[in-house]
Design a protein around this motif. Structure first.
Motif, PDB file in Angstrom:
ATOM      1  N   ASN A  92      -0.120 -10.962   0.931  1.00 34.85           N
ATOM      2  CA  ASN A  92      -0.133  -9.549   0.510  1.00 34.85           C
ATOM      3  C   ASN A  92       1.113  -8.734   0.907  1.00 34.85           C
ATOM      4  OD1 ASN A  92      -0.900  -8.729   3.210  1.00 34.85           O
ATOM      5  ND2 ASN A  92      -3.041  -9.103   2.684  1.00 34.85           N
ATOM      6  N   LEU A  93       2.274  -9.309   0.645  1.00 32.66           N
ATOM      7  CA  LEU A  93       3.544  -8.589   0.840  1.00 32.66           C
ATOM      8  C   LEU A  93       3.768  -7.681  -0.362  1.00 32.66           C
ATOM      9  CD1 LEU A  93       5.375 -11.827   1.884  1.00 32.66           C
ATOM     10  CD2 LEU A  93       5.112  -9.860   3.401  1.00 32.66           C
ATOM     11  N   ASP A  94       4.673  -6.723  -0.211  1.00 31.74           N
ATOM     12  CA  ASP A  94       4.935  -5.821  -1.326  1.00 31.74           C
ATOM     13  C   ASP A  94       6.014  -6.424  -2.229  1.00 31.74           C
ATOM     14  OD1 ASP A  94       5.615  -3.746  -3.074  1.00 31.74           O
ATOM     15  OD2 ASP A  94       4.895  -2.265  -1.637  1.00 31.74           O
ATOM     16  N   GLU A  96       7.401  -5.362  -4.788  1.00 29.51           N
ATOM     17  CA  GLU A  96       8.398  -4.435  -5.347  1.00 29.51           C
ATOM     18  C   GLU A  96       9.532  -4.164  -4.361  1.00 29.51           C
ATOM     19  OE1 GLU A  96       7.078  -1.475  -8.322  1.00 29.51           O
ATOM     20  OE2 GLU A  96       5.241  -1.514  -7.168  1.00 29.51           O
ATOM     21  N   LEU A  97       9.326  -4.588  -3.109  1.00 28.59           N
ATOM     22  CA  LEU A  97      10.349  -4.339  -2.086  1.00 28.59           C
ATOM     23  C   LEU A  97      11.064  -5.636  -1.717  1.00 28.59           C
ATOM     24  CD1 LEU A  97       8.371  -1.980   0.328  1.00 28.59           C
ATOM     25  CD2 LEU A  97       9.834  -1.344  -1.582  1.00 28.59           C
TER      26      LEU A  97
END
Lengths: 312, 266
Positions: A92-94, A96-97
């Motif tokens: 669950n990393l972002d 979009e970043l």
């Protein structure tokens, strides 16, 4: 390596979690000491992840007592979480970043200053061996890289306790060994590690103490060596006579070791000296197709305690 | 073990806002292009085209030229569109697509603060895009009355009313089965068509007029026309318009906060 403290950082008493009629965790008791590497083992659905989520102060217990770093998560969950590092099953990393931004923004949620985070992000990028990927979006990373980044993210607030839920599931052997190395370094630095895993070799490598769970209950507790001593034998002799002949051969093998286990493809003889037992078997005229002498492992303990039935 | 400050701040909500802004920064060029392009195309086609047709055949609508009449409604619907994007997308990403909320949950932030964080960043984004829309309207001469600038706030109020409820709805969804398209086609589009956007609501027969009465877009548009060019509306109705929009905000936020808390504690 720092000596382990007797200070208890997590204490659970009669800890229970219920979903409707289903009891996920059934009145369990355990303690975790500061600096310890503590493992939760069990088949799917045993209650490991639920226990982990209650310990990480993100899920409320149904009954019982739970103290984390001297605080009760029912009242002080944000304060407790400020001291923890959590590595969930899913990364669950972002997406979009970038890699570096993922570390930075996660640190900001802990209220950490930009001045603190700037060098800390660099340090963790080195730790996770992701310096070269720092400006790439997370989607471009391999599974192993994402896992290392998630572990690095869990360390951004210099946690007193790091909780890892199946940290190496789905990774190839190389990636697993890199992760073990990183986790072992943390252990050496005195970080309290709590991990759930399916992999017995992982538990043996990393854990000082283990609880084996099944159906929400604790089946056994102790160090890997103590569990092997208590629930298995020193060595195991694996014999193959051919799939159709195993059951028949097993009748003749009764009494050769401490315990016999007949599997569809092979016979396991639990004993103190497997070489000696093999010699006797050969001497008595039985000719196995293949034989393997090995040290008894945590896997033998695990399968004895939780059974060999497949759990989805 | 460490000397870092572990005091839990009541302002943790601002970290969630910072997170959203960091993502929005990456989309800035698209946001800006859409913010300028969307109203320009609209005004060139409907505003000027239909406007010149209406104005050449009548004395305008509601006592003003057609573009002036239309502008507060376009502004309010732009605010609603922006609010939808800024509430539904981050919540769907957080709970379903990337599940980022479950990772962030391990920090000291609460579910309520996470909901508020999305909401506050939506306020900023809605104000920004609606502000650009207002400037384009002004450049086209649609905001030519003294109080026109106030329609920016009434439009944002309408957008945020819908946004608050969508924040809650998005937090309830467990699976993404084309839900955004459904909301767009069956909620936002009818709202756009039946809220007195292109003509006064009174023109519609009673059996469809109620669609406008329950629509936040109509309430926001009525307020926008009132502040912009003095559209005739009773004091009692003005209060009702404001109360209705604030009710949507209060209800949507309250439900969203509770839902975030519950879902993240699973």
């Amino acid at each position: 390596m720092p000596t382990r403290s007797t200070e208890v950082v997590i204490a659970a008493h009669n800890l229970k979690k219920v979903y409707g009629d289903f009891v996920a965790v059934d009145s369990i008791d355990f303690k975790v000491r500061k600096g310890e590497s503590f493992g939760l083992l069990g088949p799917n659905g045993a209650g490991k992840s639920t226990t982990m989520r209650m310990m990480s102060a993100t899920m409320e217990r149904s009954e019982g007592e739970l103290m984390i770093l001297g605080l009760d998560p029912k009242q002080d969950s944000p304060q407790i979480r400020a001291h923890l590092g959590v590595v969930p099953q899913q990364d669950n990393l972002d997406g979009e970043l970038t890699v570096a931004e993922n570390l930075y923004i996660y640190g900001r949620y802990f209220g950490l200053s930009r001045a603190y985070l700037k060098p800390k992000v660099e340090e963790l990028l080195d730790f996770a061996q992701l310096q070269e990927k720092r400006n790439e979006k997370v989607e471009a990373l391999s599974g192993g890289m994402k896992r290392r980044l998630t572990i690095a993210r869990g360390l951004i607030n210099q946690p007193e306790i790091l909780m890892l839920d199946e940290p190496t599931t789905g990774l190839d052997p190389q990636a697993r060994h890199i992760l073990w190395d990183r986790l072992f370094r943390l252990k050496e630095e005195g970080v309290t590690l709590i991990l759930t895993t399916h992999y017995m070799d992982e538990a043996e490598q990393l854990c000082d103490r283990i609880i084996v769970m099944d159906n929400g209950r604790i089946m056994a507790e102790g160090s890997p060596a103590a569990l092997i001593a208590e629930y298995s034998s020193k060595e195991v002799l694996e014999l193959r006579f051919g799939s159709n002949k195993n059951a028949e051969s097993a009748k003749k093998l009764a009494g050769y070791g401490d315990r016999l286990e007949i599997l569809p493809d092979r016979i396991l003889i639990y004993c103190t000296d497997a070489e000696l037992v093999l010699e006797k078997i050969n001497h008595d005229g039985m000719k196995p197709l293949t034989s393997l002498v090995r040290r008894s492992s945590l896997e033998d303990v695990f399968l004895r305690l939780t059974g060999r039935t497949l759990v989805d | 073990m460490s000397s870092i400050n572990r005091q839990v701040s009541r302002w943790t909500v601002l970290r969630a806002v910072e997170h959203r802004l960091l993502i929005q920064k990456k989309w800035f060029a698209s946001i800006l292009m859409f913010g300028i392009g969307n109203p320009t195309i609209y005004l060139l086609s409907i505003g000027l085209g239909i406007g010149s047709l209406v104005d050449s055949n009548t004395t305008g609508v509601d006592g003003v030229k057609y573009l002036t009449f239309l502008a507060p409604a376009l502004l309010a619907s732009a605010a609603i569109q922006s609010a939808m994007t800024e509430t539904m997308f981050p919540v769907m990403a957080g709970f379903i697509w990337a599940k980022t909320f479950f990772g962030i949950r391990s920090t000291p932030i609460s579910g309520k603060q996470m909901a508020n964080g999305v909401w506050i960043s939506a306020i900023l984004q809605v104000t920004f895009t609606t502000g650009i829309y207002w400037i384009i309207l002004w450049l086209f001469g649609a905001m030519d009355h003294k109080g026109s600038w106030l329609s920016l706030f009434t439009a944002c109020l309408g957008g945020l009313a819908v946004g608050a409820v969508l924040l809650w709805i998005a937090s309830v969804i467990d699976h993404d089965d084309g839900f955004l398209a459904i909301i767009n086609r069956f909620v936002l589009m009818p709202m756009f068509l039946f809220s007195g956007t292109f003509y006064p609501l009174a023109v519609l027969p009673l059996y469809v007029r109620w669609l406008g009465w329950i629509s936040p877009l109509w309430h926001s548009t009525e307020l926008g026309r009132w502040v912009s060019y003095g559209h005739s509306v009773s004091g009692r109705l003005i209060v009702i318009h404001f109360l209705y929009l604030f009710l949507w905000i209060a209800l949507g936020l309250k439900l969203a906060q509770a839902r975030f808390e519950k879902r993240l504690a699973k």
